[in-house]
Design a protein around this motif. Structure first.
Motif, PDB file in Angstrom:
ATOM      1  N   ASN A 105      27.757 -52.761 -47.997  1.00  0.00           N
ATOM      2  CA  ASN A 105      29.338 -53.343 -48.046  1.00  0.00           C
ATOM      3  C   ASN A 105      29.872 -52.778 -48.963  1.00  0.00           C
ATOM      4  N   GLU A 108      31.752 -49.379 -49.632  1.00  0.00           N
ATOM      5  CA  GLU A 108      33.211 -49.404 -47.792  1.00  0.00           C
ATOM      6  C   GLU A 108      34.460 -50.234 -48.012  1.00  0.00           C
ATOM      7  N   SER A 109      34.028 -51.408 -49.155  1.00  0.00           N
ATOM      8  CA  SER A 109      35.196 -52.194 -49.275  1.00  0.00           C
ATOM      9  C   SER A 109      35.768 -51.568 -50.549  1.00  0.00           C
ATOM     10  N   TYR A 119      33.199 -60.500 -45.662  1.00  0.00           N
ATOM     11  CA  TYR A 119      31.413 -60.717 -45.222  1.00  0.00           C
ATOM     12  C   TYR A 119      30.238 -62.323 -44.679  1.00  0.00           C
ATOM     13  N   ASP A 174      37.671 -46.743 -43.184  1.00  0.00           N
ATOM     14  CA  ASP A 174      38.705 -46.834 -42.254  1.00  0.00           C
ATOM     15  C   ASP A 174      38.515 -49.105 -42.800  1.00  0.00           C
ATOM     16  N   SER A 176      39.486 -50.996 -40.672  1.00  0.00           N
ATOM     17  CA  SER A 176      39.428 -52.153 -39.575  1.00  0.00           C
ATOM     18  C   SER A 176      38.377 -53.044 -39.007  1.00  0.00           C
ATOM     19  N   TYR A 177      37.103 -52.796 -39.989  1.00  0.00           N
ATOM     20  CA  TYR A 177      36.580 -54.384 -39.702  1.00  0.00           C
ATOM     21  C   TYR A 177      36.539 -55.054 -40.638  1.00  0.00           C
ATOM     22  N   HIS A 178      37.235 -55.053 -42.141  1.00  0.00           N
ATOM     23  CA  HIS A 178      38.191 -56.052 -42.968  1.00  0.00           C
ATOM     24  C   HIS A 178      39.011 -56.897 -42.551  1.00  0.00           C
ATOM     25  N   ASN A 179      40.231 -55.770 -41.485  1.00  0.00           N
ATOM     26  CA  ASN A 179      41.334 -56.681 -40.991  1.00  0.00           C
ATOM     27  C   ASN A 179      40.403 -57.097 -39.678  1.00  0.00           C
ATOM     28  N   LYS A 180      39.647 -56.286 -38.488  1.00  0.00           N
ATOM     29  CA  LYS A 180      39.590 -57.714 -38.037  1.00  0.00           C
ATOM     30  C   LYS A 180      38.980 -59.027 -38.536  1.00  0.00           C
ATOM     31  N   GLN A 181      37.697 -58.898 -39.385  1.00  0.00           N
ATOM     32  CA  GLN A 181      37.576 -60.231 -39.633  1.00  0.00           C
ATOM     33  C   GLN A 181      38.563 -61.557 -40.338  1.00  0.00           C
TER      34      GLN A 181
END
Length: 189
Positions: A105, A108-109, A119, A174, A176-181
């Motif tokens: 993570n 990825e960040s 997270y 990518d 996108s996870y961060h934006n959704k969170q």
């Protein structure tokens, strides 16, 4: 006439503590920042902090007091620690992940400062920061936050800042996870 281009700066990085140090040496890595940023911690909270040992920080241990953000384990007698926590400026958050997931993570960040906020459970993040003085967070001195913002507002501002500038800095990643969170957290406030 040339226009001036101002670059945004995203701070980050990581340093790992040695395994032997992490598992055998109790440290008070948190004490300076608790004095500066802590919010009237209870005796039970101080006892909990005393059992934490850091394994990752944006800076090596000798200078970590200037970046009081740590990935931590809670040391237990005769047992390898499993639960991972994020310590930031006097506040501890549970991270529901393994060490391997933590490292994945972080990568990825892009190891941006305080990537862990993406997270942490939104409920815990909101509960521990809503209504808390915004200056009780180390990053409040580094970024341009609204003066009347609480700590949660400052954290969300930082997360927004990351979402805005990480994709340009790391176009092959990518986020996108961060934006959704971040959107999930905002929807819960």
């Amino acid at each position: 006439m040339k226009s001036l281009h101002c670059e945004e700066i995203l701070h980050g990085g990581f340093a790992f503590n040695g395994l032997t140090d992490m598992l055998t040496m109790r440290t008070d890595f948190w004490s300076d920042s608790v004095k500066e940023f802590g919010q009237n911690l209870t005796n039970d909270e101080l006892i909990f902090l005393d059992k934490l040992s850091w394994f990752e920080s944006p800076t090596p241990h000798s200078t970590a007091r200037y970046t009081p953000m740590y990935g931590c384990y809670r040391l237990e007698d005769n047992k390898f620690p499993e639960a991972i926590y994020f310590y930031d400026s006097g506040t501890v958050y549970n991270l529901d992940m393994t060490l391997e997931t933590y490292i994945a993570n972080m990568i990825e960040s892009a190891a941006v400062n305080c990537w862990q906020y993406f997270y942490i459970s939104p409920e815990e993040l909101i509960k521990k920061n809503k209504g808390v003085n915004g200056s009780l967070w180390m990053l409040s001195s580094l970024e341009d936050f609204p003066e009347d913002s609480d700590r949660l507002g400052n954290i969300l501002h930082h997360m927004d800042h990351c979402i805005q500038y990480l994709p340009d800095s790391f176009p092959w990643k990518d986020f996108s996870y961060h934006n959704k969170q971040l959107e999930l957290i905002k929807s819960m406030i």
